[in-house]
Enzyme design. Structure first.
Site, short mmCIF file in Angstrom:
data_model
loop_
_atom_site.label_atom_id
_atom_site.label_comp_id
_atom_site.label_asym_id
_atom_site.label_seq_id
_atom_site.Cartn_x
_atom_site.Cartn_y
_atom_site.Cartn_z
N GLU A 31 3.00 8.16 8.73
CA GLU A 31 3.57 7.61 9.97
C GLU A 31 5.08 7.80 10.05
OE1 GLU A 31 3.05 3.33 9.96
OE2 GLU A 31 3.79 3.17 7.92
N ILE A 39 0.84 -1.20 0.00
CA ILE A 39 0.00 0.00 0.00
C ILE A 39 0.88 1.25 0.00
CG2 ILE A 39 -1.92 -1.15 1.17
CD1 ILE A 39 -1.13 0.53 3.69
N ASP A 40 2.14 1.10 0.43
CA ASP A 40 3.02 2.27 0.53
C ASP A 40 3.47 2.81 -0.83
OD1 ASP A 40 2.80 2.02 3.22
OD2 ASP A 40 4.83 1.28 3.56
O1 F6P Z 1 3.09 -2.72 4.21
C1 F6P Z 1 3.77 -1.56 4.56
C2 F6P Z 1 3.28 -1.08 5.88
O2 F6P Z 1 1.92 -0.94 5.73
C3 F6P Z 1 3.92 0.19 6.42
O3 F6P Z 1 3.34 1.38 6.01
C4 F6P Z 1 3.78 -0.02 7.90
O4 F6P Z 1 4.71 0.74 8.61
C5 F6P Z 1 4.04 -1.47 8.02
O5 F6P Z 1 3.51 -2.06 6.87
C6 F6P Z 1 3.47 -2.08 9.27
O6 F6P Z 1 3.39 -3.44 9.13
P1 F6P Z 1 3.41 -4.53 10.29
O7 F6P Z 1 2.95 -3.87 11.54
O8 F6P Z 1 2.45 -5.56 9.77
O9 F6P Z 1 4.80 -5.03 10.35
#
Ligand code: F6P
Length: 342
Positions: free
Chosen positions: A222, A126-127
Protein backbone atom coordinates in the site's frame (compact mmCIF):
# COMPACT_ATOMS: atom_id res chain seq x y z
CA UNK A 1 4.18 -6.42 41.79
CA UNK A 2 1.23 -4.81 40.13
CA UNK A 3 1.59 -4.68 36.37
CA UNK A 4 -0.37 -2.75 33.76
CA UNK A 5 -0.76 -3.85 30.16
CA UNK A 6 -2.03 -2.00 27.09
CA UNK A 7 -2.37 -2.73 23.38
CA UNK A 8 -1.86 0.31 21.13
CA UNK A 9 -2.02 1.09 17.41
CA UNK A 10 -3.70 -1.15 14.86
CA UNK A 11 -4.62 -4.65 15.94
CA UNK A 12 -2.83 -7.79 14.79
CA UNK A 13 -3.09 -11.53 15.40
CA UNK A 14 -1.30 -12.59 18.59
CA UNK A 15 -2.17 -9.65 20.88
CA UNK A 16 -4.38 -11.81 23.07
CA UNK A 17 -1.69 -14.48 23.22
CA UNK A 18 0.76 -11.88 24.61
CA UNK A 19 -1.80 -10.76 27.19
CA UNK A 20 -2.40 -14.38 28.19
CA UNK A 21 1.36 -14.97 28.51
CA UNK A 22 1.80 -11.86 30.64
CA UNK A 23 -1.06 -12.76 32.98
CA UNK A 24 -0.11 -16.42 33.35
CA UNK A 25 3.49 -15.85 34.39
CA UNK A 26 2.69 -12.75 36.42
CA UNK A 27 -0.05 -14.44 38.44
CA UNK A 28 1.21 -18.01 38.71
CA UNK A 29 4.98 -17.50 38.91
CA UNK A 30 5.22 -14.18 40.72
CA UNK A 31 1.85 -13.78 42.45
CA UNK A 32 1.37 -10.43 40.68
CA UNK A 33 -1.81 -8.57 39.90
CA UNK A 34 -2.40 -7.40 36.33
CA UNK A 35 -4.53 -4.44 35.28
CA UNK A 36 -5.53 -4.16 31.62
CA UNK A 37 -5.85 -0.63 30.25
CA UNK A 38 -8.53 -0.31 27.59
CA UNK A 39 -7.94 1.07 24.10
CA UNK A 40 -4.19 1.57 24.28
CA UNK A 41 -2.80 4.70 25.88
CA UNK A 42 -6.35 6.14 25.84
CA UNK A 43 -7.25 3.81 28.71
CA UNK A 44 -4.31 5.06 30.77
CA UNK A 45 -5.07 8.70 29.99
CA UNK A 46 -8.75 8.27 30.86
CA UNK A 47 -8.35 5.62 33.58
CA UNK A 48 -10.39 2.91 31.91
CA UNK A 49 -9.38 -0.57 32.99
CA UNK A 50 -10.34 -4.21 33.26
CA UNK A 51 -9.04 -6.83 35.64
CA UNK A 52 -6.91 -9.46 33.99
CA UNK A 53 -6.43 -12.81 35.68
CA UNK A 54 -5.85 -16.33 34.44
CA UNK A 55 -9.59 -16.99 34.43
CA UNK A 56 -10.23 -13.92 32.25
CA UNK A 57 -7.66 -15.22 29.76
CA UNK A 58 -9.33 -18.57 29.10
CA UNK A 59 -9.68 -19.16 25.37
CA UNK A 60 -7.56 -16.14 24.44
CA UNK A 61 -4.59 -17.90 22.83
CA UNK A 62 -6.09 -18.38 19.34
CA UNK A 63 -8.36 -15.35 19.36
CA UNK A 64 -7.57 -12.47 16.96
CA UNK A 65 -7.80 -8.78 17.88
CA UNK A 66 -7.29 -7.56 21.44
CA UNK A 67 -9.66 -8.06 24.37
CA UNK A 68 -8.31 -4.76 25.66
CA UNK A 69 -9.26 -2.81 22.55
CA UNK A 70 -6.88 -0.59 20.61
CA UNK A 71 -6.34 3.04 19.70
CA UNK A 72 -3.57 5.17 18.25
CA UNK A 73 -3.87 7.69 21.12
CA UNK A 74 -0.60 8.67 22.79
CA UNK A 75 0.23 10.63 25.96
CA UNK A 76 2.10 13.31 24.00
CA UNK A 77 -1.00 14.24 22.03
CA UNK A 78 -2.05 16.23 25.11
CA UNK A 79 -0.09 18.85 27.09
CA UNK A 80 -1.09 17.18 30.33
CA UNK A 81 -0.84 13.65 28.89
CA UNK A 82 2.19 12.42 30.88
CA UNK A 83 0.70 13.90 34.10
CA UNK A 84 -2.59 12.11 33.48
CA UNK A 85 -0.71 8.86 32.87
CA UNK A 86 1.26 9.34 36.10
CA UNK A 87 -1.94 10.00 38.06
CA UNK A 88 -3.64 6.86 36.70
CA UNK A 89 -0.65 4.64 37.33
CA UNK A 90 -0.28 5.98 40.87
CA UNK A 91 -3.98 5.56 41.54
CA UNK A 92 -3.71 1.86 40.64
CA UNK A 93 -0.31 1.37 42.25
CA UNK A 94 1.19 0.14 38.98
CA UNK A 95 4.87 -0.83 39.32
CA UNK A 96 5.45 -1.51 35.66
CA UNK A 97 3.51 -0.96 32.42
CA UNK A 98 3.81 -3.39 29.52
CA UNK A 99 3.06 -1.57 26.28
CA UNK A 100 2.30 -3.77 23.29
CA UNK A 101 2.44 -1.81 20.08
CA UNK A 102 4.02 -0.91 16.78
CA UNK A 103 6.30 1.93 15.84
CA UNK A 104 3.98 4.76 17.06
CA UNK A 105 3.01 3.19 20.38
CA UNK A 106 6.57 2.05 21.11
CA UNK A 107 8.06 5.47 20.29
CA UNK A 108 5.64 7.02 22.79
CA UNK A 109 6.55 4.29 25.28
CA UNK A 110 10.24 5.05 24.81
CA UNK A 111 9.60 8.76 25.37
CA UNK A 112 7.63 7.93 28.53
CA UNK A 113 10.61 5.96 29.81
CA UNK A 114 12.77 9.07 29.24
CA UNK A 115 10.29 10.89 31.47
CA UNK A 116 10.81 8.40 34.27
CA UNK A 117 8.00 5.89 33.67
CA UNK A 118 8.63 2.19 34.32
CA UNK A 119 7.66 0.76 30.95
CA UNK A 120 8.51 -2.26 28.82
CA UNK A 121 7.70 -2.61 25.12
CA UNK A 122 6.45 -5.61 23.16
CA UNK A 123 6.69 -5.25 19.35
CA UNK A 124 3.52 -6.02 17.39
CA UNK A 125 2.54 -5.26 13.83
CA UNK A 126 1.69 -7.20 10.74
CA UNK A 127 3.98 -4.75 8.92
CA UNK A 128 7.10 -6.22 10.65
CA UNK A 129 8.82 -2.83 10.49
CA UNK A 130 9.90 -2.41 14.13
CA UNK A 131 13.67 -2.14 14.53
CA UNK A 132 15.95 -4.45 16.55
CA UNK A 133 13.71 -7.50 16.24
CA UNK A 134 13.90 -10.03 13.44
CA UNK A 135 10.16 -10.39 13.56
CA UNK A 136 7.12 -8.82 15.12
CA UNK A 137 4.23 -11.11 15.97
CA UNK A 138 1.31 -10.92 13.53
CA UNK A 139 3.56 -10.67 10.51
CA UNK A 140 3.72 -14.38 9.79
CA UNK A 141 -0.06 -14.67 9.97
CA UNK A 142 -0.48 -11.78 7.53
CA UNK A 143 2.00 -13.37 5.11
CA UNK A 144 0.07 -16.66 5.27
CA UNK A 145 -3.19 -14.87 4.50
CA UNK A 146 -1.67 -12.91 1.62
CA UNK A 147 0.02 -16.02 0.20
CA UNK A 148 -3.20 -17.99 0.27
CA UNK A 149 -4.95 -15.14 -1.53
CA UNK A 150 -2.23 -15.01 -4.20
CA UNK A 151 -2.46 -18.80 -4.68
CA UNK A 152 -6.18 -18.42 -5.32
CA UNK A 153 -5.68 -15.48 -7.66
CA UNK A 154 -3.31 -17.53 -9.83
CA UNK A 155 -6.03 -19.94 -10.89
CA UNK A 156 -8.63 -17.32 -11.71
CA UNK A 157 -5.99 -15.18 -13.49
CA UNK A 158 -4.94 -18.16 -15.61
CA UNK A 159 -8.53 -19.05 -16.49
CA UNK A 160 -9.22 -15.53 -17.76
CA UNK A 161 -5.78 -14.55 -19.14
CA UNK A 162 -5.65 -11.60 -16.77
CA UNK A 163 -3.17 -9.55 -14.84
CA UNK A 164 -4.10 -9.51 -11.16
CA UNK A 165 -2.86 -6.62 -9.03
CA UNK A 166 -2.94 -7.51 -5.32
CA UNK A 167 -2.54 -4.78 -2.72
CA UNK A 168 -1.19 -5.78 0.67
CA UNK A 169 -0.48 -3.71 3.79
CA UNK A 170 2.93 -2.19 4.35
CA UNK A 171 2.94 1.51 5.05
CA UNK A 172 6.66 2.24 5.14
CA UNK A 173 8.15 -1.18 4.47
CA UNK A 174 7.32 -3.94 2.03
CA UNK A 175 7.88 -6.99 4.24
CA UNK A 176 4.44 -8.56 3.64
CA UNK A 177 4.65 -7.82 -0.10
CA UNK A 178 8.14 -9.29 -0.43
CA UNK A 179 7.49 -12.44 1.60
CA UNK A 180 4.03 -13.12 0.13
CA UNK A 181 5.34 -12.22 -3.33
CA UNK A 182 8.09 -14.82 -3.09
CA UNK A 183 5.86 -17.40 -1.38
CA UNK A 184 3.01 -16.84 -3.84
CA UNK A 185 5.16 -16.76 -6.98
CA UNK A 186 4.36 -13.16 -7.93
CA UNK A 187 5.36 -11.87 -11.35
CA UNK A 188 6.36 -8.58 -9.79
CA UNK A 189 6.40 -7.03 -6.31
CA UNK A 190 6.35 -3.29 -5.65
CA UNK A 191 7.53 -2.07 -2.25
CA UNK A 192 7.96 1.33 -0.55
CA UNK A 193 11.74 0.87 -0.35
CA UNK A 194 12.25 0.70 -4.13
CA UNK A 195 10.41 3.34 -6.21
CA UNK A 196 8.81 1.72 -9.26
CA UNK A 197 8.49 2.94 -12.82
CA UNK A 198 5.28 1.90 -14.62
CA UNK A 199 7.20 1.79 -17.90
CA UNK A 200 9.47 -0.94 -16.48
CA UNK A 201 6.55 -2.81 -14.91
CA UNK A 202 4.63 -2.85 -18.20
CA UNK A 203 7.69 -3.73 -20.28
CA UNK A 204 8.33 -6.72 -18.06
CA UNK A 205 4.69 -7.88 -18.32
CA UNK A 206 4.71 -7.50 -22.11
CA UNK A 207 7.94 -9.52 -22.32
CA UNK A 208 6.44 -12.25 -20.14
CA UNK A 209 3.18 -12.42 -22.05
CA UNK A 210 5.17 -12.40 -25.31
CA UNK A 211 6.72 -15.67 -24.16
CA UNK A 212 3.27 -17.24 -24.18
CA UNK A 213 2.20 -16.54 -20.58
CA UNK A 214 -1.12 -14.79 -20.34
CA UNK A 215 -1.56 -14.40 -16.62
CA UNK A 216 0.47 -12.36 -14.14
CA UNK A 217 0.29 -11.47 -10.48
CA UNK A 218 1.59 -8.06 -9.42
CA UNK A 219 1.85 -7.60 -5.64
CA UNK A 220 1.91 -4.00 -4.48
CA UNK A 221 2.45 -2.76 -0.94
CA UNK A 222 0.00 0.00 0.00
CA UNK A 223 2.94 2.37 0.62
CA UNK A 224 4.77 1.64 -2.66
CA UNK A 225 5.91 4.82 -4.40
CA UNK A 226 6.45 5.55 -8.08
CA UNK A 227 9.69 7.10 -9.30
CA UNK A 228 9.16 10.84 -8.86
CA UNK A 229 7.23 12.48 -11.66
CA UNK A 230 6.24 9.22 -13.37
CA UNK A 231 2.76 8.63 -11.95
CA UNK A 232 0.19 10.70 -10.08
CA UNK A 233 -1.31 9.15 -6.96
CA UNK A 234 -4.43 10.52 -5.32
CA UNK A 235 -3.71 12.23 -2.01
CA UNK A 236 -6.26 10.76 0.42
CA UNK A 237 -5.29 13.13 3.25
CA UNK A 238 -4.44 12.20 6.83
CA UNK A 239 -6.38 10.55 9.63
CA UNK A 240 -7.03 12.06 13.09
CA UNK A 241 -3.63 10.83 14.28
CA UNK A 242 -1.78 12.53 11.43
CA UNK A 243 -1.17 9.29 9.50
CA UNK A 244 -1.35 9.46 5.74
CA UNK A 245 -4.39 7.54 4.49
CA UNK A 246 -3.19 4.76 2.24
CA UNK A 247 -5.00 2.14 0.21
CA UNK A 248 -5.90 2.29 -3.42
CA UNK A 249 -2.53 2.27 -5.17
CA UNK A 250 -3.42 -1.08 -6.76
CA UNK A 251 -6.24 0.55 -8.75
CA UNK A 252 -3.87 3.18 -10.15
CA UNK A 253 -1.29 0.54 -11.05
CA UNK A 254 -3.95 -1.69 -12.64
CA UNK A 255 -5.37 1.16 -14.75
CA UNK A 256 -1.89 1.97 -16.02
CA UNK A 257 -1.15 -1.66 -16.86
CA UNK A 258 -4.42 -2.06 -18.75
CA UNK A 259 -4.12 1.18 -20.70
CA UNK A 260 -0.42 0.76 -21.53
CA UNK A 261 -0.43 -2.96 -22.39
CA UNK A 262 -4.02 -3.77 -23.31
CA UNK A 263 -3.95 -6.75 -20.91
CA UNK A 264 -7.18 -7.20 -19.01
CA UNK A 265 -6.36 -6.35 -15.40
CA UNK A 266 -8.22 -6.80 -12.13
CA UNK A 267 -7.59 -5.53 -8.60
CA UNK A 268 -7.75 -7.23 -5.19
CA UNK A 269 -7.16 -5.21 -2.04
CA UNK A 270 -6.60 -7.55 0.90
CA UNK A 271 -6.89 -4.78 3.50
CA UNK A 272 -7.96 -5.64 7.02
CA UNK A 273 -8.41 -9.33 6.27
CA UNK A 274 -4.64 -9.49 6.83
CA UNK A 275 -5.02 -8.16 10.38
CA UNK A 276 -8.03 -10.11 11.59
CA UNK A 277 -8.51 -13.63 12.83
CA UNK A 278 -6.47 -16.27 14.51
CA UNK A 279 -2.65 -16.19 14.67
CA UNK A 280 -0.51 -18.92 13.12
CA UNK A 281 1.23 -21.38 15.45
CA UNK A 282 4.48 -19.44 15.02
CA UNK A 283 2.82 -16.16 16.00
CA UNK A 284 1.18 -17.81 19.02
CA UNK A 285 4.57 -19.03 20.19
CA UNK A 286 6.34 -15.73 19.56
CA UNK A 287 3.55 -13.74 21.26
CA UNK A 288 3.61 -16.03 24.28
CA UNK A 289 7.41 -15.85 24.53
CA UNK A 290 7.34 -12.05 24.26
CA UNK A 291 4.64 -11.76 26.94
CA UNK A 292 6.43 -14.03 29.40
CA UNK A 293 9.79 -12.31 28.84
CA UNK A 294 8.23 -8.86 29.34
CA UNK A 295 7.11 -9.90 32.84
CA UNK A 296 10.56 -11.30 33.67
CA UNK A 297 12.04 -7.97 32.52
CA UNK A 298 9.68 -6.08 34.85
CA UNK A 299 10.75 -8.27 37.77
CA UNK A 300 14.39 -7.63 36.93
CA UNK A 301 13.63 -3.89 37.00
CA UNK A 302 14.83 -3.86 33.39
CA UNK A 303 12.60 -0.97 32.28
CA UNK A 304 13.01 1.05 29.09
CA UNK A 305 13.53 -2.20 27.19
CA UNK A 306 11.65 -3.90 24.37
CA UNK A 307 11.55 -7.68 24.03
CA UNK A 308 12.88 -8.75 20.65
CA UNK A 309 13.62 -11.82 18.56
CA UNK A 310 17.30 -12.07 17.71
CA UNK A 311 19.07 -15.18 16.44
CA UNK A 312 16.20 -17.39 17.55
CA UNK A 313 16.22 -16.05 21.12
CA UNK A 314 13.97 -13.52 22.82
CA UNK A 315 16.22 -10.80 24.20
CA UNK A 316 15.77 -7.30 25.62
CA UNK A 317 16.91 -4.23 23.69
CA UNK A 318 16.70 -0.55 24.64
CA UNK A 319 13.40 0.94 23.47
CA UNK A 320 15.30 4.00 22.23
CA UNK A 321 17.42 1.80 19.98
CA UNK A 322 14.45 -0.23 18.69
CA UNK A 323 12.45 2.88 17.80
CA UNK A 324 15.35 4.88 16.33
CA UNK A 325 14.57 3.71 12.84
CA UNK A 326 12.16 1.49 10.98
CA UNK A 327 13.27 -1.93 9.82
CA UNK A 328 13.06 -2.03 6.05
CA UNK A 329 13.10 -5.00 3.70
CA UNK A 330 16.48 -6.70 3.45
CA UNK A 331 17.72 -5.79 -0.06
CA UNK A 332 19.14 -9.32 -0.40
CA UNK A 333 15.64 -10.76 0.06
CA UNK A 334 14.14 -8.31 -2.41
CA UNK A 335 16.80 -9.44 -4.89
CA UNK A 336 15.48 -12.99 -4.46
CA UNK A 337 11.98 -11.74 -5.31
CA UNK A 338 13.41 -9.97 -8.38
CA UNK A 339 14.84 -13.24 -9.74
CA UNK A 340 11.24 -14.23 -10.51
CA UNK A 341 10.03 -10.91 -11.96
CA UNK A 342 8.68 -11.02 -15.51
O1 F6P B 1 -0.86 -1.96 11.64
C1 F6P B 1 -0.21 -1.38 10.55
C2 F6P B 1 -1.20 -1.15 9.46
O2 F6P B 1 -1.76 -2.38 9.22
C3 F6P B 1 -0.66 -0.52 8.19
O3 F6P B 1 -0.14 -1.40 7.25
C4 F6P B 1 -1.88 0.19 7.68
O4 F6P B 1 -1.53 1.23 6.81
C5 F6P B 1 -2.47 0.69 8.93
O5 F6P B 1 -2.21 -0.28 9.90
C6 F6P B 1 -3.95 0.98 8.82
O6 F6P B 1 -4.51 1.04 10.07
P1 F6P B 1 -5.81 1.84 10.50
O7 F6P B 1 -6.64 2.04 9.29
O8 F6P B 1 -6.43 0.92 11.51
O9 F6P B 1 -5.33 3.10 11.11
Amino acid sequence: MKLGVLTGGGDCPGLNAVIRGVVRVAERQYGDEVVGFLDGWAGVLEDRTMTLDVEACRGLLPRGGSVLGMSRAQPFMYDDGPDRVRATLERHGIDGLISIGGEGTLSATSAMFEQGFSVIGVPKTIDNDVGSTEMTFGFETAVEIATEAIDRLHTTAESHDRVMVVEVMGRHAGHIATWAGIAGGATMTLVPEVPFDMADVCESLVRRHGRGRYASIVVVAEGAVPVEGTLDLVDRGIDVYGHKRLGGIAAVVADEIESRTGFETRVTILGYVQRGGTPTAFDRVLSTWFGVEAVHAAHDGDFGKMVALQNGEVVRVPLAEATAQLKLVNPALYDIAKVFFG
